[in-house]
Design an enzyme around this catalytic site. Structure first.
Site, PDB file in Angstrom:
ATOM      1  N   TYR A   1     -95.127 -20.829  -1.539  1.00 57.20           N
ATOM      2  CA  TYR A   1     -96.212 -21.437  -0.896  1.00 57.20           C
ATOM      3  C   TYR A   1     -95.791 -22.333   0.171  1.00 57.20           C
ATOM      4  CZ  TYR A   1    -100.801 -23.186   0.930  1.00 57.20           C
ATOM      5  OH  TYR A   1    -101.897 -23.376   1.468  1.00 57.20           O
TER       6      TYR A   1
HETATM    7  N1  NAP Z   1    -108.276 -24.698   0.467  1.00 56.16           N
HETATM    8  C1  NAP Z   1    -107.294 -25.671   0.235  1.00 56.16           C
HETATM    9  O1  NAP Z   1    -107.084 -26.417  -0.574  1.00 56.16           O
HETATM   10  C2  NAP Z   1    -106.240 -25.329   1.382  1.00 56.16           C
HETATM   11  C3  NAP Z   1    -105.300 -26.675   1.336  1.00 56.16           C
HETATM   12  C4  NAP Z   1    -104.247 -26.451   2.507  1.00 56.16           C
HETATM   13  C5  NAP Z   1    -103.913 -25.483   3.282  1.00 56.16           C
HETATM   14  N2  NAP Z   1    -105.016 -24.640   3.024  1.00 56.16           N
HETATM   15  C6  NAP Z   1    -104.743 -23.202   4.080  1.00 56.16           C
HETATM   16  O2  NAP Z   1    -105.872 -23.132   4.741  1.00 56.16           O
HETATM   17  C7  NAP Z   1    -105.938 -21.725   5.099  1.00 56.16           C
HETATM   18  C8  NAP Z   1    -107.258 -21.189   5.009  1.00 56.16           C
HETATM   19  O3  NAP Z   1    -107.606 -21.253   3.387  1.00 56.16           O
HETATM   20  P1  NAP Z   1    -109.003 -21.243   2.731  1.00 56.16           P
HETATM   21  O4  NAP Z   1    -108.829 -22.229   1.823  1.00 56.16           O
HETATM   22  O5  NAP Z   1    -109.902 -21.179   3.558  1.00 56.16           O
HETATM   23  O6  NAP Z   1    -108.649 -19.971   1.919  1.00 56.16           O
HETATM   24  P2  NAP Z   1    -109.484 -18.672   1.818  1.00 56.16           P
HETATM   25  O7  NAP Z   1    -111.111 -19.276   1.384  1.00 56.16           O
HETATM   26  O8  NAP Z   1    -108.690 -18.039   0.478  1.00 56.16           O
HETATM   27  O9  NAP Z   1    -109.440 -17.748   2.980  1.00 56.16           O
HETATM   28  C9  NAP Z   1    -108.284 -17.239   3.290  1.00 56.16           C
HETATM   29  C10 NAP Z   1    -108.541 -16.523   4.759  1.00 56.16           C
HETATM   30  O10 NAP Z   1    -107.250 -15.960   5.234  1.00 56.16           O
HETATM   31  C11 NAP Z   1    -107.502 -14.671   5.439  1.00 56.16           C
HETATM   32  N3  NAP Z   1    -106.312 -13.742   4.980  1.00 56.16           N
HETATM   33  C12 NAP Z   1    -105.615 -13.801   3.874  1.00 56.16           C
HETATM   34  N4  NAP Z   1    -104.384 -12.854   4.026  1.00 56.16           N
HETATM   35  C13 NAP Z   1    -104.577 -12.389   5.331  1.00 56.16           C
HETATM   36  C14 NAP Z   1    -103.831 -11.347   5.996  1.00 56.16           C
HETATM   37  N5  NAP Z   1    -102.863 -10.767   5.339  1.00 56.16           N
HETATM   38  N6  NAP Z   1    -104.427 -10.968   7.016  1.00 56.16           N
HETATM   39  C15 NAP Z   1    -105.197 -11.551   7.615  1.00 56.16           C
HETATM   40  N7  NAP Z   1    -106.208 -12.487   7.231  1.00 56.16           N
HETATM   41  C16 NAP Z   1    -105.792 -12.884   5.833  1.00 56.16           C
HETATM   42  C17 NAP Z   1    -108.492 -14.158   4.353  1.00 56.16           C
HETATM   43  O11 NAP Z   1    -109.281 -12.984   4.659  1.00 56.16           O
HETATM   44  P3  NAP Z   1    -109.923 -12.029   3.519  1.00 56.16           P
HETATM   45  O12 NAP Z   1    -111.188 -12.587   3.280  1.00 56.16           O
HETATM   46  O13 NAP Z   1    -109.726 -10.863   3.962  1.00 56.16           O
HETATM   47  O14 NAP Z   1    -109.024 -12.228   2.365  1.00 56.16           O
HETATM   48  C18 NAP Z   1    -109.294 -15.386   4.656  1.00 56.16           C
HETATM   49  O15 NAP Z   1    -110.315 -15.117   5.808  1.00 56.16           O
HETATM   50  C19 NAP Z   1    -104.819 -21.036   4.655  1.00 56.16           C
HETATM   51  O16 NAP Z   1    -103.873 -20.876   5.525  1.00 56.16           O
HETATM   52  C20 NAP Z   1    -104.549 -21.999   3.303  1.00 56.16           C
HETATM   53  O17 NAP Z   1    -103.081 -21.707   3.247  1.00 56.16           O
HETATM   54  C21 NAP Z   1    -105.927 -24.282   2.099  1.00 56.16           C
END
Ligand code: NAP
Length: 255
Positions: A160
């Protein structure tokens, strides 16, 4: 950005989590939003409704970052609807937020895990930028969502973290390539934030939240709105001289 015309942003993965908060926050700044979802169209429509109820404008389009062969049709659909709805032939902001994490020790990471993480976070992001770069207005913005885990790593985060380091590297290279058109390309690196990510652990696991709070200068995990506001700031003219940067938004995680 284009003076009197409505400004338009694309936010990937905006049916929930950070993307959803970002779509809502951009719309509150009078930016029209194309939000993408992969699976749940109803969930995406609820975000569109939330934005409309608050006086903003948004549309939802399906996108699977793992399926590059669908990108041409996705782009055509987005550009057609943006033109019909807002009279624009291009967009101003592309927020590459959608992403996945697979966490586990070196020996536990399968080829499928590797392909899912790299295929979504790096391959998908790269080719989506390639598809839209000619359709981002001069002076526009590209914002890649990375992670604080590219700075402070811990066991079980290898693939990741590596995929997100690559996304940051991409932003720096493309900042040079797209700079002559005035397009700024930056990364936002969130710390642990309370969403569904990683099984919702940062939101729902009290022990993990306490542990993370102890290692964070501001003493807690982040909320989606706090990441969204930073993305809005990067999209705004106030930070127009910022490009090729990684900006961490983590409350001072693991300093
Ligand atoms: N939350 C944290 O602690 C954190 C920290 C650092 C970075 N991030 C980054 O922030 C971003 C958003 O994360 P989040 O926390 O909001 O996570 P999340 O709630 O799991 O949401 C992930 C989003 O990405 C979409 N997605 C996943 N795989 C995909 C694909 N193959 N094609 C198109 N869309 C896809 C999901 O769509 P579906 O609903 O259809 O699955 C969902 O809308 C990510 O890039 C993550 O790596 C998160």
């Amino acid at each position: 950005m284009n003076g009197a015309q409505p400004r338009v942003a694309i936010v990937t993965g905006a049916n929930r989590g950070l993307g959803r908060a970002t779509a809502v926050a951009l719309a509150a700044r009078d930016i029209r939003v194309v939000l993408t979802y992969r699976g749940d169209a109803d969930e995406a429509e609820r975000v569109v409704q939330e934005i409309q109820d608050a006086g903003g404008e948004a549309i939802a389009e399906r996108l699977d970052l793992g399926d590059k062969s669908s990108f041409d049709a996705f782009r055509a659909g987005v550009l057609r609807r943006v033109d019909e709805r807002w009279g624009r032939s291009d967009v101003d902001v592309l927020v590459n937020n959608a992403g996945v994490g697979v966490f586990g020790a070196l020996e536990s990471v399968s080829v499928d895990d590797f392909d899912t993480v790299v295929g979504t976070n790096l391959r998908g992001t790269f080719f989506l930028i390639q598809a839209f770069a000619p359709h981002i207005a001069d002076g526009g913005r590209i914002i890649n969502v990375s992670t604080s885990l590219t700075r402070h790593v811990s066991a079980g985060t290898s693939i990741y973290s590596a995929s997100k380091s690559a996304v940051e590297s991409l932003a720096r290279s493309l900042a040079v390539e797209l700079g002559p058109r005035g397009i700024r390309v930056n990364s936002i690196a969130p710390g642990p934030t309370a969403t569904d990510f990683n099984g919702g652990a940062m939101r729902d696991d009290p022990e993990l939240r306490r542990t993370l709070a102890r290692s964070t200068a501001l003493g807690r995990v982040g909320e989606p709105r706090e990441i969204a506001d930073a993305i809005v700031a990067l999209a705004s003219d106030g930070l127009r001289w910022v490009t090729a940067e990684r900006i961490e938004v983590s409350g001072g995680s693991q300093l």
